[in-house]
Design an enzyme around this catalytic site. Sequence first.
Site, mmCIF file in Angstrom:
data_model
loop_
_atom_site.group_PDB
_atom_site.id
_atom_site.type_symbol
_atom_site.label_atom_id
_atom_site.label_comp_id
_atom_site.label_asym_id
_atom_site.label_seq_id
_atom_site.Cartn_x
_atom_site.Cartn_y
_atom_site.Cartn_z
ATOM 1 N N HIS A 62 -7.318 9.641 5.473
ATOM 2 C CA HIS A 62 -6.461 8.906 6.066
ATOM 3 C C HIS A 62 -6.195 9.440 7.470
ATOM 4 O O HIS A 62 -6.269 10.440 7.547
ATOM 5 C CB HIS A 62 -5.104 9.075 5.340
ATOM 6 C CG HIS A 62 -4.989 8.390 3.938
ATOM 7 N ND1 HIS A 62 -5.317 6.957 3.708
ATOM 8 C CD2 HIS A 62 -4.360 8.769 2.740
ATOM 9 C CE1 HIS A 62 -5.274 6.622 2.563
ATOM 10 N NE2 HIS A 62 -4.805 7.715 1.877
ATOM 11 N N ASP A 77 0.794 -1.230 0.193
ATOM 12 C CA ASP A 77 0.040 0.017 -0.079
ATOM 13 C C ASP A 77 0.726 1.253 0.000
ATOM 14 O O ASP A 77 1.906 1.305 0.765
ATOM 15 C CB ASP A 77 -1.048 0.043 1.266
ATOM 16 C CG ASP A 77 -2.115 0.671 1.106
ATOM 17 O OD1 ASP A 77 -2.733 0.895 -0.146
ATOM 18 O OD2 ASP A 77 -2.773 1.085 2.001
#
Length: 288
Positions: free
Chosen positions: A186, A86
């Site tokens: 995030h 990721d």
Amino acid sequence: MVWPELSKNRSMKILNKARDGGYAVPGMCCYNIESIIATVRAAEAAKSPAMILLFPWAMEYANASLVRAAADAAHSAKVPVSLHLDHAQTPDLVRRAADIEDGFDSIMCDMSHYEKEENLALTQELATYCHERGIAAEAEPGRIEGGEDGVAETIDLEAVLTTPEQAEEFVATGIEMLAPAFGNVHGEYGPRGILLEYDRLESINKAVGDRVRLVLHGADPFTEDIFNKCIRAGVSKVNINKGMNKHYAAVQEEMRGKPLTSVIEAGTDRMQAAIEQYMRWLGSAGKA
């Protein structure tokens, strides 16, 4: 060496089946062997597909050692489990990761901190590099605000929501997975709370969902109802970080001073239970 065929890619087999079945697969952000083992055990216990996610930090910390351990755990599981990198945020990191033999099944070529045109050009170049090695590629059109442990923050950059037109441009780079920005963040959501634009997600899915699988980032504080809305709008992969790792940290605090092996085992069990709950919420339990 002979690289695997992209048509047999583990990550895409898992995600294509999820899209066809109307559920999503958890992508668990793992920092240590305990979380890797917890993910595989949860997948086997819940009879669910899963994806193990590592950040580039894993390579900086342990070179390829943790990658190989994660790949072994994923690829020897009794149910479909793949290994994904990721937020690989530099071209060099993407290439280094893609060159690890029998390692990653998919890589996020995250060039979202570059301006749009450079983001597109680099994404296309890196997706091709991955494809030549049988690895599927993910990209982020727009820009999802914030940061996570082990990932460079974009908090100083303006969040840019994804449009269907931008999604089309990124699909043209050859990627298989798309992480749209539609109000997701995030890390912490802060005082404003969770404000997702489901209509935007649905329009993106209508435009490109037949060609790429949609990925949800910033999902840690979400409820089962929010997950269901995102899945109905086209999401097939959901990344989870603190929703798993906070349980390991809690066990370490609760069992401070106890034998290390018992702390590790209890932490693994606690994470496994959390992962199985996500599998039930996402509808992937029983699908393997």
